[in-house]
Design a protein around this motif. Structure first.
Motif, PDB file in Angstrom:
ATOM      1  N   ARG A  60       0.888  -1.354  -0.050  1.00  0.00           N
ATOM      2  CA  ARG A  60      -0.112  -0.076  -0.046  1.00  0.00           C
ATOM      3  C   ARG A  60       0.897   1.233  -0.003  1.00  0.00           C
ATOM      4  NH1 ARG A  60      -4.286  -0.705   4.517  1.00  0.00           N
ATOM      5  NH2 ARG A  60      -5.823  -1.564   3.067  1.00  0.00           N
ATOM      6  N   GLU A 103     -14.963  11.296   1.324  1.00  0.00           N
ATOM      7  CA  GLU A 103     -13.884  10.599   1.452  1.00  0.00           C
ATOM      8  C   GLU A 103     -13.938   9.184   1.878  1.00  0.00           C
ATOM      9  OE1 GLU A 103     -10.642  14.162   2.436  1.00  0.00           O
ATOM     10  OE2 GLU A 103     -11.517  13.130   4.194  1.00  0.00           O
ATOM     11  N   PRO A 117     -20.998   7.540  13.926  1.00  0.00           N
ATOM     12  CA  PRO A 117     -19.915   6.509  13.305  1.00  0.00           C
ATOM     13  C   PRO A 117     -20.354   5.287  13.195  1.00  0.00           C
ATOM     14  CG  PRO A 117     -18.908   7.874  14.966  1.00  0.00           C
ATOM     15  CD  PRO A 117     -20.205   8.214  15.081  1.00  0.00           C
ATOM     16  N   THR A 149     -20.693   2.939   9.958  1.00  0.00           N
ATOM     17  CA  THR A 149     -19.705   1.840   9.712  1.00  0.00           C
ATOM     18  C   THR A 149     -20.570   0.478   9.216  1.00  0.00           C
ATOM     19  OG1 THR A 149     -19.529   1.566  12.145  1.00  0.00           O
ATOM     20  CG2 THR A 149     -17.580   2.526  10.965  1.00  0.00           C
ATOM     21  N   ALA A 150     -21.873   0.620   9.928  1.00  0.00           N
ATOM     22  CA  ALA A 150     -22.931  -0.385   9.686  1.00  0.00           C
ATOM     23  C   ALA A 150     -23.200  -0.631   8.235  1.00  0.00           C
ATOM     24  CB  ALA A 150     -23.954  -0.469  10.641  1.00  0.00           C
ATOM     25  N   ALA A 199     -21.115   0.524   6.017  1.00  0.00           N
ATOM     26  CA  ALA A 199     -20.154   0.373   5.321  1.00  0.00           C
ATOM     27  C   ALA A 199     -20.179  -1.124   5.169  1.00  0.00           C
ATOM     28  CB  ALA A 199     -18.811   0.847   5.792  1.00  0.00           C
ATOM     29  N   GLY A 200     -20.595  -1.799   6.023  1.00  0.00           N
ATOM     30  CA  GLY A 200     -20.608  -3.252   6.350  1.00  0.00           C
ATOM     31  C   GLY A 200     -21.671  -4.076   5.642  1.00  0.00           C
ATOM     32  N   LEU A 209     -18.556   5.165   6.224  1.00  0.00           N
ATOM     33  CA  LEU A 209     -17.412   5.347   6.889  1.00  0.00           C
ATOM     34  C   LEU A 209     -16.780   3.880   6.728  1.00  0.00           C
ATOM     35  CD1 LEU A 209     -15.155   6.831   8.649  1.00  0.00           C
ATOM     36  CD2 LEU A 209     -16.672   5.929  10.642  1.00  0.00           C
ATOM     37  N   THR A 210     -15.635   4.276   5.820  1.00  0.00           N
ATOM     38  CA  THR A 210     -14.711   3.068   5.513  1.00  0.00           C
ATOM     39  C   THR A 210     -13.532   3.244   5.738  1.00  0.00           C
ATOM     40  OG1 THR A 210     -14.355   3.806   3.211  1.00  0.00           O
ATOM     41  CG2 THR A 210     -16.529   2.780   3.399  1.00  0.00           C
ATOM     42  N   HIS A 211     -12.739   2.143   5.575  1.00  0.00           N
ATOM     43  CA  HIS A 211     -11.134   2.038   5.746  1.00  0.00           C
ATOM     44  C   HIS A 211     -10.497   3.255   5.108  1.00  0.00           C
ATOM     45  CE1 HIS A 211     -10.698  -1.415   8.454  1.00  0.00           C
ATOM     46  NE2 HIS A 211     -11.476  -2.081   7.569  1.00  0.00           N
ATOM     47  N   TYR A 247     -11.304   6.234   4.176  1.00  0.00           N
ATOM     48  CA  TYR A 247     -11.486   7.332   5.207  1.00  0.00           C
ATOM     49  C   TYR A 247     -10.349   7.681   5.994  1.00  0.00           C
ATOM     50  CZ  TYR A 247     -13.086  11.498   7.925  1.00  0.00           C
ATOM     51  OH  TYR A 247     -13.131  12.524   8.467  1.00  0.00           O
ATOM     52  N   ILE A 248      -9.961   6.632   6.608  1.00  0.00           N
ATOM     53  CA  ILE A 248      -8.690   6.623   7.600  1.00  0.00           C
ATOM     54  C   ILE A 248      -7.414   6.353   6.798  1.00  0.00           C
ATOM     55  CG2 ILE A 248      -7.796   5.332   9.404  1.00  0.00           C
ATOM     56  CD1 ILE A 248     -10.510   4.610  10.376  1.00  0.00           C
ATOM     57  N   ASP A 249      -7.568   5.794   5.639  1.00  0.00           N
ATOM     58  CA  ASP A 249      -6.300   5.813   4.876  1.00  0.00           C
ATOM     59  C   ASP A 249      -5.845   7.349   4.293  1.00  0.00           C
ATOM     60  OD1 ASP A 249      -5.458   3.055   4.855  1.00  0.00           O
ATOM     61  OD2 ASP A 249      -6.710   2.683   2.844  1.00  0.00           O
ATOM     62  N   ASN A 260      -6.845   9.913   5.500  1.00  0.00           N
ATOM     63  CA  ASN A 260      -6.871  11.121   6.834  1.00  0.00           C
ATOM     64  C   ASN A 260      -5.814  10.959   7.579  1.00  0.00           C
ATOM     65  OD1 ASN A 260      -8.966  13.355   6.005  1.00  0.00           O
ATOM     66  ND2 ASN A 260     -10.183  11.589   6.218  1.00  0.00           N
ATOM     67  N   ALA A 261      -5.116   9.812   7.812  1.00  0.00           N
ATOM     68  CA  ALA A 261      -4.325   9.481   8.770  1.00  0.00           C
ATOM     69  C   ALA A 261      -2.953   9.979   8.134  1.00  0.00           C
ATOM     70  CB  ALA A 261      -4.273   7.992   9.041  1.00  0.00           C
TER      71      ALA A 261
END
Lengths: 453, 453
Positions: free
Chosen positions: A23, A325, A355, A359-360, A362-363, A440-442, A444-446, A448-449
């Protein structure tokens, strides 16, 4: 069995480490190679299938874009729009208490000369928000808008500016000013898509929308562009939005319509509950349509114009959510049966920002219990035992409990759709409100982190 | 280079699919085999290094735990605490408008008989929250508390119950009632750790804290347990917390102290801004210490007792954040210089709940611009040009801009710590407030994108 489990876990760990490394490599190479006007992130799965729409030219509006190297290398990052003399201006801006210098400057200028016989201009850069930059912030705004005014022969009071990108870094305004000769030379009525691309930051696609209505004796055209992807929970407008029309209408009437429509459009979307310091919506009416001026504000044309304007604003607002995002789902949260509109909005936003709900989604999990919890925390009036909840047309809960014939299978099948409707009826009153959000998915964190790095 | 990039991406995609498959397998096997009292998720890196603390026995309190199969297989999921006759009870509960039947029942009972010569009991199940279950919810509460009352020979009005877990599923209360003989037979003064484990849901470690103070003529002991990991933004108390003491104190005085301390402890933490429907804090004082009763509420012992009680509540509150779903960082957000305490709290919570601040922390990115944006959106009074921001002792911004000698290197080095302090001074007044939060990581999404399934 326990041993097998441990082995599986070890395998998983190794694979995860490999994925992390790959990645990073992919990111690195994407960053270096990012082609002009293209963000390094893959295009949102919710992007319009046909790409950027064909927008009509608006008489009296010209665009140019240039790569000034404000922060990004190898892509356009400054756009200029020149507006014909006599253009009426209206707008709506973030109410953040830490808003950027350019926002304060726009607000002061619109209060002062929303209409003038002079021309007008909008200059926007991406890559740097010029927010929280102390007194230097206003100095940069003055430098840029002053230079544009001089280059185009109009008063600086008619030049509006926006900046979007990183907060707290000094704006290298000299780089923008140095490119003004290129920008003015390139001004072109057909340049709106270039402009839409130049204002992108983490956006994965440029956003445009348009409408036409029949005025008296001619057509009235509206075309707008927007940028926005993260830090989206507008407290007025979202991020940067510019709408142009050739309608002849007073600045006062235009402002009234914009203020009236902003709550149902840009104030009704959220990606991550974070409100930007830079949100700005500017609407410019050049008056150069063949149609007669809109003077009867209760007349048919005025009503049609306001409806069309609302449509363009709504379309752009939805596109911002669709480019949220990491978004993979576009979700309408509709609250009906509320005591008043403020409660309906509060409850819809509590669901849209949760959140756990996001996330629910997203899943693809029909977890309506989390919707109940979000209603409960919202502060809006609700009676647990009167609430009903629908996914699309599927009634899943009523009278404070799931329906007797609840089918997890049917609910789960619905959650696989790309566009979802969550409909909550409170059973209390007649007020209703819709807001729009994404999951809200992975990713978003990729994103913004490590946005700054 | 472009080709290499495409190859890398293809590799990445394949690996990701493998990881997904392995993850599913691991989860499946973890679910079946989940050992008693252990969650399938790896223990939080922020968990206490020495495991569950050695808690003192509290005279007049006995515990038992049992595996009733409420939802989980192969682990304890019901705990019972028996309290001596004459125990004073106090509590604080969620203000959610959709709160669960057991919460409403606790509130009614505490209002009715917070003190009585009869004994008292607390019965808690995990796996099912009995929330949003319509009229059946109260029927289940009545069935369970009635059965416990009969088994222990006390009025049902002195039996408090809590349920935590999935919302909207009917509580299989028969399974709990069937285990009452086992539970009552197992009651033991030393069983508090078992009780702490039985109430866990997505928690990765059991939470306990204790304190002792010198009373008049003897020692006063306090011991508490808590559960909580996600859906944490308490609007009173967080999730489930039970604190026991042998102090002799009136229910009224105890309630006063609890109400006074809850704002700075459980109401000052957040994991994901989502408030639960089930939050409950119950404090029970058996009066069986050798020390004299606490009657002078302004006296030294009363003050020492309240300080010790606050310490236990704070410790448990921090442990809940440290077990925040996916947490890798424990963060204090301290706001000083506010106009009033409500503003300080509002601004601190806006920062602590901002997904952009929380992802930046996860990425160890000293992105103070996002803190500025969160202050701006909070609704609390702030003057952009008076704000100063510190990471630990490191001043990064003041007077509306970053400090002249700002060092990205120093700020980044600080962000690598496991425990962080974000200190915002508003420069307006004298009010201050601290809240505690954690970072937002991929694991939060892993956990919540398929919690129910």
């Amino acid at each position: 069995m326990a041993k097998k489990d441990a082995e599986l876990k070890a395998d998983l760990k190794k694979l995860k480490e490999k994925v992390q490394k790959l990645r990073k490599k992919v990111r690195k190479s994407a960053k270096v190679e990012a082609p002009a006007g293209k963000a390094p992130n893959p295009v949102s799965p919710l992007a319009p299938k046909d790409g950027f729409p064909a927008l009509p030219r608006i008489a009296g509006v010209e665009f140019a874009a240039v790569a000034a190297g404000v922060r990004y290398a190898g892509r356009t990052d400054v756009m200029l729009a020149r507006l014909a003399p006599g253009t009426a201006l209206a707008g709506a801006f973030t109410r953040s208490s830490t808003r950027a210098a350019c926002v304060l400057d726009c607000q002061a200028k619109l209060k002062g000369t929303p209409y003038s016989d002079a021309g007008a201009a909008i200059v926007v850069n991406s890559g740097n928000a010029n927010a929280f930059t102390g007194k230097a912030g206003q100095a940069s705004v003055d430098a840029v808008t002053g230079a544009v005014a001089a280059a185009l022969g109009m008063p600086a009071s008619r030049v509006l500016s926006s900046s979007t990108g990183v907060i707290g870094e000094p704006l290298p305004h000299d780089r923008i000013i140095a490119k003004l000769p290129d920008l003015t030379a390139a001004l072109d009525e057909g340049g709106i898509e270039m402009a839409a691309r130049a204002i992108m930051t983490t956006d994965t696609f440029p956003k445009g929308a348009a409408a036409e209505i029949a005025g008296e004796g001619g057509t009235i055209r509206i075309a707008g562009i927007a940028k926005g992807s993260g830090m989206i929970a507008p407290d007025m407008a979202t991020m940067l939005v510019y709408v142009f029309t050739d309608a002849a209408i007073s600045a006062k009437a235009l402002q009234k319509m914009v203020s009236r429509q902003v709550d149902d459009t840009f104030n009704a979307i959220t990606v991550d509950s974070d409100t930007s310091t830079s949100d700005a919506l500017v609407v410019a009416a050049t008056g150069m349509s063949d149609a007669a001026p809109i003077t009867d504000l209760r007349g048919k044309v005025a009503r049609a114009f306001e409806t069309a304007l609302r449509g363009v604003m709504m379309d752009l607002a939805h596109q911002v959510v669709k480019d949220g995002e990491g978004a993979t789902k576009f979700v309408e949260v509709r609250v009906t049966g509320a005591t008043d509109a403020a409660d309906a909005h509060k409850i819809a936003m509590a669901i849209a920002n949760s959140p756990l709900v996001k996330t629910a989604i997203a899943g693809q999990d029909a977890n309506w219990g989390r919707i109940v919890a979000a209603i409960g925390k919202s502060g809006g009036r609700a009676d647990r035992d009167l609430i009903s909840i629908r996914f699309g047309d599927l009634l899943v809960a009523e009278k404070g409990w799931r329906v007797p014939d609840y089918s997890e299978e049917a609910a789960s099948a619905y959650m696989k759709s790309q566009e979802l409707l969550i409909h909550v009826d409170l059973g209390l009153g007649k007020a209703a409100k819709s807001v729009w959000t994404c999951d809200l998915t992975h990713r978003y964190i990729d994103i913004n982190a490590d946005y700054r790095s």
